[in-house]
Design an enzyme around this catalytic site. Sequence first.
Site, PDB file in Angstrom:
ATOM      1  CB  CYS A 124     -55.507 -16.883  81.253  1.00 53.62           C
ATOM      2  SG  CYS A 124     -56.617 -17.197  79.872  1.00 53.62           S
ATOM      3  CB  CYS A 130     -55.147 -24.326  78.296  1.00 52.31           C
ATOM      4  SG  CYS A 130     -56.015 -25.848  78.041  1.00 52.31           S
ATOM      5  N   GLY A 159     -63.239 -16.387  77.600  1.00 54.08           N
ATOM      6  CA  GLY A 159     -64.386 -15.974  78.411  1.00 54.08           C
ATOM      7  C   GLY A 159     -64.748 -16.959  79.503  1.00 54.08           C
ATOM      8  CD  GLU A 160     -66.393 -18.593  84.317  1.00 57.02           C
ATOM      9  OE1 GLU A 160     -65.209 -18.964  84.198  1.00 57.02           O
ATOM     10  OE2 GLU A 160     -67.299 -19.355  84.687  1.00 57.02           O
ATOM     11  CB  CYS A 179     -61.730 -25.533  72.506  1.00 55.33           C
ATOM     12  SG  CYS A 179     -61.369 -24.331  73.772  1.00 55.33           S
ATOM     13  CB  CYS A 210     -56.653 -16.001  85.228  1.00 52.02           C
ATOM     14  SG  CYS A 210     -58.261 -16.524  85.840  1.00 52.02           S
ATOM     15  CB  SER A 216     -63.818 -24.906  81.430  1.00 56.26           C
ATOM     16  OG  SER A 216     -62.697 -24.787  82.267  1.00 56.26           O
ATOM     17  CB  CYS A 242     -61.829 -13.015  79.855  1.00 55.79           C
ATOM     18  SG  CYS A 242     -62.265 -13.971  81.327  1.00 55.79           S
ATOM     19  CG  ASN A 289     -49.986 -24.600  77.392  1.00 61.04           C
ATOM     20  OD1 ASN A 289     -49.200 -25.515  77.141  1.00 61.04           O
ATOM     21  ND2 ASN A 289     -51.289 -24.812  77.548  1.00 61.04           N
ATOM     22  CD  GLU A 336     -57.494 -16.777  69.214  1.00 63.25           C
ATOM     23  OE1 GLU A 336     -57.471 -16.772  70.459  1.00 63.25           O
ATOM     24  OE2 GLU A 336     -56.500 -16.550  68.520  1.00 63.25           O
ATOM     25  CB  SER A 388     -59.830 -23.019  86.167  1.00 62.21           C
ATOM     26  OG  SER A 388     -60.271 -23.409  84.885  1.00 62.21           O
ATOM     27  CG  LEU A 389     -58.246 -25.654  92.877  1.00 62.28           C
ATOM     28  CD1 LEU A 389     -59.381 -24.917  93.573  1.00 62.28           C
ATOM     29  CD2 LEU A 389     -58.064 -27.043  93.490  1.00 62.28           C
ATOM     30  CG  HIS A 390     -55.349 -22.839  88.016  1.00 65.31           C
ATOM     31  ND1 HIS A 390     -55.607 -24.057  87.429  1.00 65.31           N
ATOM     32  CD2 HIS A 390     -55.930 -21.930  87.215  1.00 65.31           C
ATOM     33  CE1 HIS A 390     -56.302 -23.874  86.317  1.00 65.31           C
ATOM     34  NE2 HIS A 390     -56.517 -22.606  86.165  1.00 65.31           N
TER      35      HIS A 390
HETATM   36  N1  SAH Z   1     -62.966 -19.142  82.129  1.00 65.42           N
HETATM   37  C1  SAH Z   1     -63.054 -20.570  82.060  1.00 65.42           C
HETATM   38  C2  SAH Z   1     -62.903 -21.066  80.649  1.00 65.42           C
HETATM   39  C3  SAH Z   1     -61.506 -20.976  80.084  1.00 65.42           C
HETATM   40  S1  SAH Z   1     -60.883 -22.582  80.109  1.00 65.42           S
HETATM   41  C4  SAH Z   1     -62.067 -21.180  83.020  1.00 65.42           C
HETATM   42  O1  SAH Z   1     -61.318 -20.445  83.625  1.00 65.42           O
HETATM   43  O2  SAH Z   1     -62.106 -22.390  83.244  1.00 65.42           O
HETATM   44  C5  SAH Z   1     -59.251 -22.456  79.844  1.00 65.42           C
HETATM   45  C6  SAH Z   1     -58.448 -23.414  80.721  1.00 65.42           C
HETATM   46  O3  SAH Z   1     -57.075 -23.160  80.445  1.00 65.42           O
HETATM   47  C7  SAH Z   1     -58.647 -23.157  82.193  1.00 65.42           C
HETATM   48  O4  SAH Z   1     -58.541 -24.321  82.946  1.00 65.42           O
HETATM   49  C8  SAH Z   1     -57.496 -22.208  82.439  1.00 65.42           C
HETATM   50  O5  SAH Z   1     -57.205 -22.088  83.769  1.00 65.42           O
HETATM   51  C9  SAH Z   1     -56.410 -22.854  81.630  1.00 65.42           C
HETATM   52  N2  SAH Z   1     -55.297 -21.962  81.320  1.00 65.42           N
HETATM   53  C10 SAH Z   1     -55.315 -20.626  81.253  1.00 65.42           C
HETATM   54  N3  SAH Z   1     -54.115 -20.148  80.958  1.00 65.42           N
HETATM   55  C11 SAH Z   1     -53.282 -21.214  80.862  1.00 65.42           C
HETATM   56  C12 SAH Z   1     -51.919 -21.364  80.535  1.00 65.42           C
HETATM   57  N4  SAH Z   1     -51.148 -20.318  80.289  1.00 65.42           N
HETATM   58  N5  SAH Z   1     -51.413 -22.618  80.495  1.00 65.42           N
HETATM   59  C13 SAH Z   1     -52.209 -23.678  80.712  1.00 65.42           C
HETATM   60  N6  SAH Z   1     -53.505 -23.595  80.989  1.00 65.42           N
HETATM   61  C14 SAH Z   1     -54.042 -22.373  81.062  1.00 65.42           C
END
Ligand code: SAH
Length: 340
Positions: free
Chosen positions: A117, A331, A157-158, A103, A114, A189, A110, A288, A90, A212-214
């Site tokens: 995601c 995202c 993907g990463e 994007c 995570c 990202s 992937c 999301n 996508e 992407s820290l979280h």
């Molecule tokens: N693999 C890379 C590229 C994907 S970017 C990465 O992890 O950064 C997608 C972004 O959306 C990342 O910051 C990811 O952490 C965030 N994301 C993933 N799932 C999400 C969700 N359910 N709600 C909000 N953000 C999300």
Amino acid sequence: MRDIKNLTRENLEEVCRSRGVPVFHAQQLFEWIYRKRVNDFSLMPNVPVKFREYLKTVFYFSQMDVLKKEVSTDGTVKFLMGLPGGLAVESVLIPEKKRRTLCVSTQAGCKFGCKFCVSGLDGFKRNLTPGEITGQLLAVEKDTGEKVTNIVFMGVGEPLDNFENLMVSIAIFMDNRGFEIGKRKIVISTCGFVPGIDLLAARGAGLRISVSLHSADDKKRSEIMPVNKKYDTGKLMKALKKFYEKEKFAVTFEYVLISGFNSSEKDAAALSMYVKGVPHKLNIIPYNSSDYFQWKAPTGEEIGAFVEILKTRGVFYTIRRPRGRDISAACGQLKAKITS
Ligand code: SAH
């Protein structure tokens, strides 16, 4: 046969040299392919006929097909793109006042898994080629008739796990005979894949990264991001510091705020401490939701309380407004379902 769209202009110049033709023909080929969007050597009259005959025997032109297109009430557009062999990825177009950000995906599926995601739910299929990465932009511009101004590698993907193909696609995106998108308008990202961050720093390509820290707490981060078991927050910060020393521009941290998981006062305090390790920007992304996980989006109050702590600790942040939630284009909602 090879896809000519997997070659940078330098690579094409090598092809010219190997055939004993002047290297400026590489520039012309680039203009035909990426400016005039011609996918046929017969229609490139300024390239010598004999050279074209040769090119025809070794190269083909890949093309991405839009299988499905969905438009959100906020103007965000999600494209499902078909790949050879029944796979799909996508791409999401996010129109804003002055920008049209695309994007793009870099892998089909992937492998990082995570726990919030959906992109990794069906596992990893394969890396996208440079032609398949830039092909997403070509297909979107063809469909919409408007130019994409910014690229974010935030699709499926990463990106740093597909490093060489990523670099080739970026060289083509940036080429002044190609798409001519400046490096300030490109963001990679990453989930915190340290070997990729190291490679990027070593290249010194001047490219922006968003991490992407979280969670700044290793136990919590490992719980939702398996990558943290191998590359924990300490190793990540070490890599980011090195990256900053080389590139000298701020790193962006993304923090998906999940109700009741990483949204407490303690989490905000840990985050504040952590990000101060390197010059940074901080982007708070309200989670999301999807049918696949039980996590909940934070309420407005929760977001408010969380950022209040960041403020009192002197940490600047922005809150990302979700785009395209109604069509699962936001995202973490990209899954590339071919059926339904
Ligand atoms: N693999 C890379 C590229 C994907 S970017 C990465 O992890 O950064 C997608 C972004 O959306 C990342 O910051 C990811 O952490 C965030 N994301 C993933 N799932 C999400 C969700 N359910 N709600 C909000 N953000 C999300």
